[in-house]
Structure formats: C-alpha cells, structure tokens
Motif scaffolding. Structure first.
Motif, PDB file in Angstrom:
ATOM      1  N   THR A 180     -11.774   5.653  -1.665  1.00 38.42           N
ATOM      2  CA  THR A 180     -11.090   4.415  -1.277  1.00 38.42           C
ATOM      3  C   THR A 180     -10.801   4.388   0.228  1.00 38.42           C
ATOM      4  O   THR A 180     -11.035   3.387   0.901  1.00 38.42           O
ATOM      5  CB  THR A 180      -9.740   4.286  -2.036  1.00 38.42           C
ATOM      6  N   PHE A 181     -10.293   5.533   0.741  1.00 39.40           N
ATOM      7  CA  PHE A 181      -9.812   5.535   2.122  1.00 39.40           C
ATOM      8  C   PHE A 181     -10.645   6.417   3.036  1.00 39.40           C
ATOM      9  O   PHE A 181     -11.133   7.472   2.628  1.00 39.40           O
ATOM     10  CB  PHE A 181      -8.360   6.028   2.170  1.00 39.40           C
ATOM     11  N   PHE A 240      -5.392  10.323  -3.098  1.00 34.85           N
ATOM     12  CA  PHE A 240      -5.694   9.014  -3.688  1.00 34.85           C
ATOM     13  C   PHE A 240      -7.187   8.930  -4.030  1.00 34.85           C
ATOM     14  O   PHE A 240      -7.563   8.492  -5.126  1.00 34.85           O
ATOM     15  CB  PHE A 240      -5.291   7.889  -2.719  1.00 34.85           C
ATOM     16  N   ASN A 241      -8.020   9.377  -3.102  1.00 35.74           N
ATOM     17  CA  ASN A 241      -9.470   9.347  -3.348  1.00 35.74           C
ATOM     18  C   ASN A 241      -9.836  10.206  -4.562  1.00 35.74           C
ATOM     19  O   ASN A 241     -10.727   9.844  -5.334  1.00 35.74           O
ATOM     20  CB  ASN A 241     -10.236   9.843  -2.116  1.00 35.74           C
ATOM     21  N   LEU A 260       0.831  -1.200   0.000  1.00 35.67           N
ATOM     22  CA  LEU A 260       0.000   0.000   0.000  1.00 35.67           C
ATOM     23  C   LEU A 260       0.869   1.255   0.000  1.00 35.67           C
ATOM     24  O   LEU A 260       0.551   2.270  -0.631  1.00 35.67           O
ATOM     25  CB  LEU A 260      -0.959   0.020   1.208  1.00 35.67           C
ATOM     26  N   ALA A 313      -8.152  -0.920  -2.712  1.00 40.75           N
ATOM     27  CA  ALA A 313      -7.262   0.060  -3.350  1.00 40.75           C
ATOM     28  C   ALA A 313      -6.738  -0.472  -4.680  1.00 40.75           C
ATOM     29  O   ALA A 313      -6.668   0.262  -5.672  1.00 40.75           O
ATOM     30  CB  ALA A 313      -6.099   0.396  -2.408  1.00 40.75           C
ATOM     31  N   ASN A 352      -9.488  -0.208  -7.238  1.00 39.84           N
ATOM     32  CA  ASN A 352      -9.778   1.173  -7.641  1.00 39.84           C
ATOM     33  C   ASN A 352      -8.696   1.760  -8.544  1.00 39.84           C
ATOM     34  O   ASN A 352      -8.981   2.597  -9.384  1.00 39.84           O
ATOM     35  CB  ASN A 352      -9.982   2.060  -6.407  1.00 39.84           C
ATOM     36  N   CYS A 353      -7.457   1.317  -8.352  1.00 39.67           N
ATOM     37  CA  CYS A 353      -6.434   1.922  -9.223  1.00 39.67           C
ATOM     38  C   CYS A 353      -6.112   1.045 -10.430  1.00 39.67           C
ATOM     39  O   CYS A 353      -5.160   1.327 -11.163  1.00 39.67           O
ATOM     40  CB  CYS A 353      -5.204   2.362  -8.442  1.00 39.67           C
ATOM     41  N   TYR A 376      -8.517   8.165  -7.692  1.00 40.99           N
ATOM     42  CA  TYR A 376      -9.051   6.829  -8.005  1.00 40.99           C
ATOM     43  C   TYR A 376     -10.451   6.569  -7.448  1.00 40.99           C
ATOM     44  O   TYR A 376     -10.901   5.412  -7.441  1.00 40.99           O
ATOM     45  CB  TYR A 376      -8.087   5.767  -7.467  1.00 40.99           C
TER      46      TYR A 376
END
Ligand code: ADP
Ligand code: TRP
Length: 321
Positions: free
Chosen positions: A167-168, A160-161, A88, A314, A317-318, A164
């Motif tokens: 996610t988090f 990141f959210n 991660l 994750a 999503n990516c 992609y």
C-alpha cells in the motif's frame, strides 16, 4: 522522487530550524516534487492558544517563502487543510504496536519538560507517519531529532503493507551531517523549548544582545586556543559566513590574539547579512497576505487531491471499500 517535510507552528523559527530543515528542504525543491507543510495539527499537542496558533502559522508561511520556498516548484500547505491525514492516522494506529510508541524519545523528552502527556502527544508519531505516507513520499529532509520519527514511519508502513498488501512507499530520512544539530547560545541543541535560539528574523537589537551575551571561557585574548573549532561562536559563524571568513576567524582564535568580543561581533554581522535579502522579501510578503494565503490554498488543493488517492488505496486494501 517525492520529497516531503513539515514544521510545527509553535514559535518563531530559528537557525536550527533553518540549517537543519528549511535550507535542505528548499535546496531539494530543485531535485524532485516537493511537498512542504505547516504542521498545525501537531502543534496542538503542545500549544493551546488559538490566537498564537493562527499567528505562528502565518509566520511560518512568511518565513519559509522569504527563505526561498518557491510555490512554483513546491506544494506548500497547511496540514489541517488535508483532513484526510487524520483518517489515515487511525488506519495506521491499528497496526502500530504500543511498544513502538513507548520507545519514542520525543514523547519522553516532552513529558520530562512538562508538556502534559495527552493521547495526541503519545500518538504524535502515528499522525506524522500519516503525513509522510499519504503523499507516497520517498525522502524526508529533517534535523537529527526527527530521525526516530521517520524510522517509526517506516516500521508502521511495513506493518501495514504486511497486513493488507503493498500500500505504502517506504520513505527515507535525509539528514545533513554538518548541520544535524545546530547549537544554541548556551551550547545545547538550539530549540524553542530551551530559550537558547537565534531567530531567523529576530529584531536587530535583541539578537545583537543575545549574541554578545554568549558566555565564553575566561582565557585571555592573546592565549592560543587549540580547541577553536569547538567554540560556539565559531561554529555558528561558519554557518552564516562565507567559508574563508569562518576559517579565518577560527584560525585567528586558534593562534591567539582574537578577543571573544570581536568574534561575537563578526557573528552578529554575518548573521545579519546572511538573511538581509530574505528579510526584505519577508517584509514584502507581509504586506501582501492575500498572495501568501493564496499560495497555501493552492497548495492545499494539490496536496489534497493526491492524499485522497492514497487514502482510497489504503481504504480499499483494508476492506473499508
Ligand atoms: P524546536 O526544537 O525548536 O521545537 P522543531 O522540533 O519544531 O524545533 O523542529 C523543526 C525542524 O527543525 C525539525 O526538522 C528539526 O529536526 C529541525 N531542527 C530543530 N532544531 C534543530 C537544531 N538545533 N539543529 C538542527 N535541526 C533542528
Ligand atoms: N515532527 C516534526 C517536528 O516537530 C514536524 C512534522 C510533522 C513532520 N509531520 C511531519 C516532519 C512529517 C517531517 C515529515 O519538527
């Protein structure tokens, strides 16, 4: 609510660690689902001795369990038993701006102290973000020096959210103002790297000597001291003594008539009593290492199954899956 925190196995734990992080973390285990781990991967950024790492890791486990971490309530494990965090960490590093890492105080402080500036030391906050995000953590109890790291975690998660899709979970640091910075015996922040610590489970004679050696000013005992609340021994005493006792010593120092020697003696005695039960428990645990290792294995299994779920989210999503 999920609570998460970690501590590096980089030396004996001290009152700063205890009041700044461990006690708040232990109290929080009653309030939600708590995940606490020993950050052995992180310790590799400053400690290169494998024997010391193994010993320190066991010591942190014993210290935490002795101080009241209850494995029935909290998931307690070793960071490296969940290797998914390193994957991660890579995913997160791809959305982490260089400028964000360049602003990290801890990197600047550590290199200024002579720790060699490896890539891992620079990327430390990204691994820490992975530690936090991989368990969908809501709350991260830490001392004030870790606040920036948790803020960086939030920034990385948001990035990141945005890139992609959701996610988090975005975590919050939780810092207790009254113990945000516990002073060491020289008045600076108590820290392993300043050699100014009072260890939680220090040797009686060694700690007595350290406390009696705290340097005070040269005012006579009879002199009133209007700045009694700023006195280092008073500040430490208030952490380890019942409130009435701490206040009484502070008032007597303010009024005049209390010698620094008596104040320091009271500090030592209250410190020694404060950890008396934990000291007994630690000795019992040290005689039962199978139990301690079993707790960590059990914790790792629980932590790992959650980490695998979040990592999969994750990865999907990516576009890795
Ligand atoms: P050290 O500075 O001794 O190396 P760490 O950086 O390993 O300590 O800190 C572990 C945890 O203990 C962190 O959550 C940190 O914020 C907390 N902590 C360490 N020193 C103090 C202190 N003097 N006062 C309050 N919290 C502290
Ligand atoms: N950086 C923390 C310290 O030095 C230890 C740590 C690693 C941590 N990963 C974490 C703390 C995740 C809280 C959450 O004390």
């Amino acid at each position: 609510m999920r609570i998460l925190s970690g501590i590096q196995p980089s030396g004996a734990l001290h009152l700063g660690n205890y009041f700044g992080m461990m006690r708040p973390a232990i109290e929080l285990q009653e309030k939600g689902e708590a995940f606490y781990f020993i950050a052995d991967y992180h310790s590799m950024t400053s400690l290169t001795d494998p024997v010391a790492r193994r010993k320190n890791t066991l010591d942190v486990a014993l210290d935490f369990l002795a101080c009241g971490l209850d494995p029935k309530k909290s998931v307690f494990f070793k960071q490296s038993d969940v290797p998914e965090v390193t994957e991660l960490s890579w995913l997160l590093s791809t959305v982490t701006p260089m400028g964000l890492l360049e602003r990290a105080h801890s990197y600047k402080d550590k290199t200024a102290k002579g720790i060699s500036p490896s890539h891992a030391l620079f990327a430390y906050p990204v691994l820490m973000a992975a530690d936090i995000l991989i368990y969908d953590s809501n709350v991260v109890p830490v001392g004030r020096d870790q606040k920036q790291h948790v803020e960086m975690t939030r920034d990385i998660a948001i990035k990141f959210n945005e890139a992609y899709g959701q996610t988090f979970v975005i975590p919050e640091p939780q810092i207790r103002d009254e113990v945000a910075v516990v002073p060491g015996i020289d008045g600076q922040k108590m820290s392993k790297s300043y050699g100014n610590t009072i260890e939680i489970f220090g040797d009686e004679k060694v700690i007595r000597k350290k406390i009696m050696g705290i340097v005070m000013d040269s005012r006579q005992p009879a002199e009133p001291k209007p700045d009694a609340d700023k006195n280092l021994a008073v500040q430490l005493l208030k952490l380890v003594a019942p409130a009435e006792v701490g206040n009484d010593f502070e008032n007597r120092l303010r009024a005049g008539g209390l010698g620094y020697g008596d104040l320091k003696k009271a500090l030592f005695e209250n410190y020694w009593n404060y950890f008396a039960d934990a000291r007994k428990k630690r000795a019992e645990l040290a005689a039962n290492l199978d139990y301690v290792n079993g707790v960590l294995v059990d914790g790792a299994n629980k932590a790992r199954s959650l980490a695998q779920k979040v990592l999969k989210r994750a990865r999907i999503n990516c576009g890795l899956e």
